[in-house]
Design a protein around this motif. Structure first.
Motif, PDB file in Angstrom:
ATOM      1  N   ASN A  76      53.736  22.272  59.881  1.00 12.67           N
ATOM      2  CA  ASN A  76      53.623  21.791  58.511  1.00 12.67           C
ATOM      3  C   ASN A  76      54.965  21.945  57.782  1.00 12.67           C
ATOM      4  O   ASN A  76      55.489  23.050  57.664  1.00 12.67           O
ATOM      5  CB  ASN A  76      52.513  22.533  57.766  1.00 12.67           C
ATOM      6  CG  ASN A  76      52.213  21.930  56.419  1.00 12.67           C
ATOM      7  OD1 ASN A  76      52.517  20.765  56.162  1.00 12.67           O
ATOM      8  ND2 ASN A  76      51.628  22.718  55.532  1.00 12.67           N
ATOM      9  N   GLY A  77      55.523  20.820  57.329  1.00 17.02           N
ATOM     10  CA  GLY A  77      56.792  20.842  56.610  1.00 17.02           C
ATOM     11  C   GLY A  77      58.016  20.982  57.487  1.00 17.02           C
ATOM     12  O   GLY A  77      59.119  21.164  56.969  1.00 17.02           O
ATOM     13  N   ARG A  78      57.857  20.907  58.807  1.00 12.94           N
ATOM     14  CA  ARG A  78      58.975  21.116  59.732  1.00 12.94           C
ATOM     15  C   ARG A  78      59.327  19.829  60.472  1.00 12.94           C
ATOM     16  O   ARG A  78      58.498  18.935  60.629  1.00 12.94           O
ATOM     17  CB  ARG A  78      58.604  22.184  60.751  1.00 12.94           C
ATOM     18  CG  ARG A  78      58.095  23.487  60.151  1.00 12.94           C
ATOM     19  CD  ARG A  78      59.113  24.238  59.304  1.00 12.94           C
ATOM     20  NE  ARG A  78      60.135  24.892  60.047  1.00 12.94           N
ATOM     21  CZ  ARG A  78      60.012  26.095  60.622  1.00 12.94           C
ATOM     22  NH1 ARG A  78      58.894  26.778  60.505  1.00 12.94           N
ATOM     23  NH2 ARG A  78      61.007  26.609  61.304  1.00 12.94           N
ATOM     24  N   LYS A  79      60.559  19.754  60.975  1.00 17.43           N
ATOM     25  CA  LYS A  79      61.005  18.626  61.793  1.00 17.43           C
ATOM     26  C   LYS A  79      60.730  18.952  63.259  1.00 17.43           C
ATOM     27  O   LYS A  79      61.084  20.045  63.725  1.00 17.43           O
ATOM     28  CB  LYS A  79      62.499  18.378  61.593  1.00 17.43           C
ATOM     29  CG  LYS A  79      62.843  17.884  60.216  1.00 17.43           C
ATOM     30  CD  LYS A  79      64.332  17.677  60.093  1.00 17.43           C
ATOM     31  CE  LYS A  79      64.675  17.261  58.666  1.00 17.43           C
ATOM     32  NZ  LYS A  79      66.112  17.224  58.462  1.00 17.43           N
ATOM     33  N   VAL A  80      60.105  18.014  63.960  1.00 17.51           N
ATOM     34  CA  VAL A  80      59.804  18.201  65.386  1.00 17.51           C
ATOM     35  C   VAL A  80      59.957  16.875  66.117  1.00 17.51           C
ATOM     36  O   VAL A  80      60.001  15.802  65.523  1.00 17.51           O
ATOM     37  CB  VAL A  80      58.377  18.756  65.621  1.00 17.51           C
ATOM     38  CG1 VAL A  80      58.181  20.085  64.940  1.00 17.51           C
ATOM     39  CG2 VAL A  80      57.318  17.783  65.161  1.00 17.51           C
TER      40      VAL A  80
ATOM     41  N   GLN B  31      49.662  16.329  60.667  1.00 20.61           N
ATOM     42  CA  GLN B  31      49.594  17.777  60.514  1.00 20.61           C
ATOM     43  C   GLN B  31      50.749  18.310  59.670  1.00 20.61           C
ATOM     44  O   GLN B  31      51.030  19.507  59.666  1.00 20.61           O
ATOM     45  CB  GLN B  31      49.589  18.452  61.894  1.00 20.61           C
ATOM     46  CG  GLN B  31      48.418  18.036  62.775  1.00 20.61           C
ATOM     47  CD  GLN B  31      47.088  18.315  62.110  1.00 20.61           C
ATOM     48  OE1 GLN B  31      46.822  19.420  61.658  1.00 20.61           O
ATOM     49  NE2 GLN B  31      46.243  17.304  62.028  1.00 20.61           N
ATOM     50  N   GLY B  32      51.438  17.406  58.957  1.00 21.58           N
ATOM     51  CA  GLY B  32      52.452  17.808  57.988  1.00 21.58           C
ATOM     52  C   GLY B  32      53.873  17.871  58.500  1.00 21.58           C
ATOM     53  O   GLY B  32      54.776  18.279  57.766  1.00 21.58           O
ATOM     54  N   ALA B  33      54.125  17.442  59.734  1.00 21.96           N
ATOM     55  CA  ALA B  33      55.469  17.505  60.301  1.00 21.96           C
ATOM     56  C   ALA B  33      56.235  16.207  60.049  1.00 21.96           C
ATOM     57  O   ALA B  33      55.651  15.161  59.780  1.00 21.96           O
ATOM     58  CB  ALA B  33      55.390  17.759  61.802  1.00 21.96           C
TER      59      ALA B  33
END
Length: 147
Positions: free
Chosen positions: A90-94, A110-112
């Motif tokens: 959530n809130g991250r770069k992937v 899921q927020g990514a």
């Protein structure tokens, strides 16, 4: 292999202890079952993808728990899709494997932020998009573990 060559001790966890086989005939021995493993006991938890990952671990509570407990998370191929349900992205770069947009859409739901790059590092999360990125992914894990 890259971690071991760098002198980093590794342990393998799977659905059950014992022999594991990969899609292309590689084999390994699981030292622990997933329910015995605890992410806080390790410097990093690395989730390896492939068709078995999707079939065996999607929705597995212990697999998702390990992702939430990990100090450093590594995930490659389809594994980012599977662990996205843990909430750690959530809130991250992937990045990760994406065929036809389904995996990307799920990870983003899921927020990514899905980058599509071969390897993406965002703080304590290191993700790779598949076998072609494995060397860079492994080297990124070594660097993170040495810092």
């Amino acid at each position: 292999e890259i971690l071991e060559k760098a002198g980093i001790e590794t342990a393998i966890a799977a659905g059950k202890k014992g022999p594991c086989s990969g899609k292309f005939g590689a084999s390994a021995h699981a030292d622990h079952s997933l329910n015995e493993a605890h992410g806080g006991d390790y410097d990093a938890v690395v989730f390896v993808g492939g068709p078995g990952c999707l079939q065996e671990y999607r929705g597995n509570k212990d697999y998702l728990r390990l992702a939430r407990e990990a100090k450093i998370i590594g995930a490659i191929c389809i594994a980012p899709f599977v662990i996205a349900d843990s909430g750690v992205f959530n809130g991250r770069k992937v990045t990760g494997w994406d065929s036809g947009g389904e995996q990307r859409a799920h990870i983003e739901s899921q927020g990514a932020v899905f980058t599509g790059d071969p390897v993406t590092i965002d703080g304590n999360i290191i993700t790779g998009n598949g076998p072609e990125a494995a060397e860079e992914f492994g080297k990124s894990l070594v660097k993170a573990l040495r810092n």
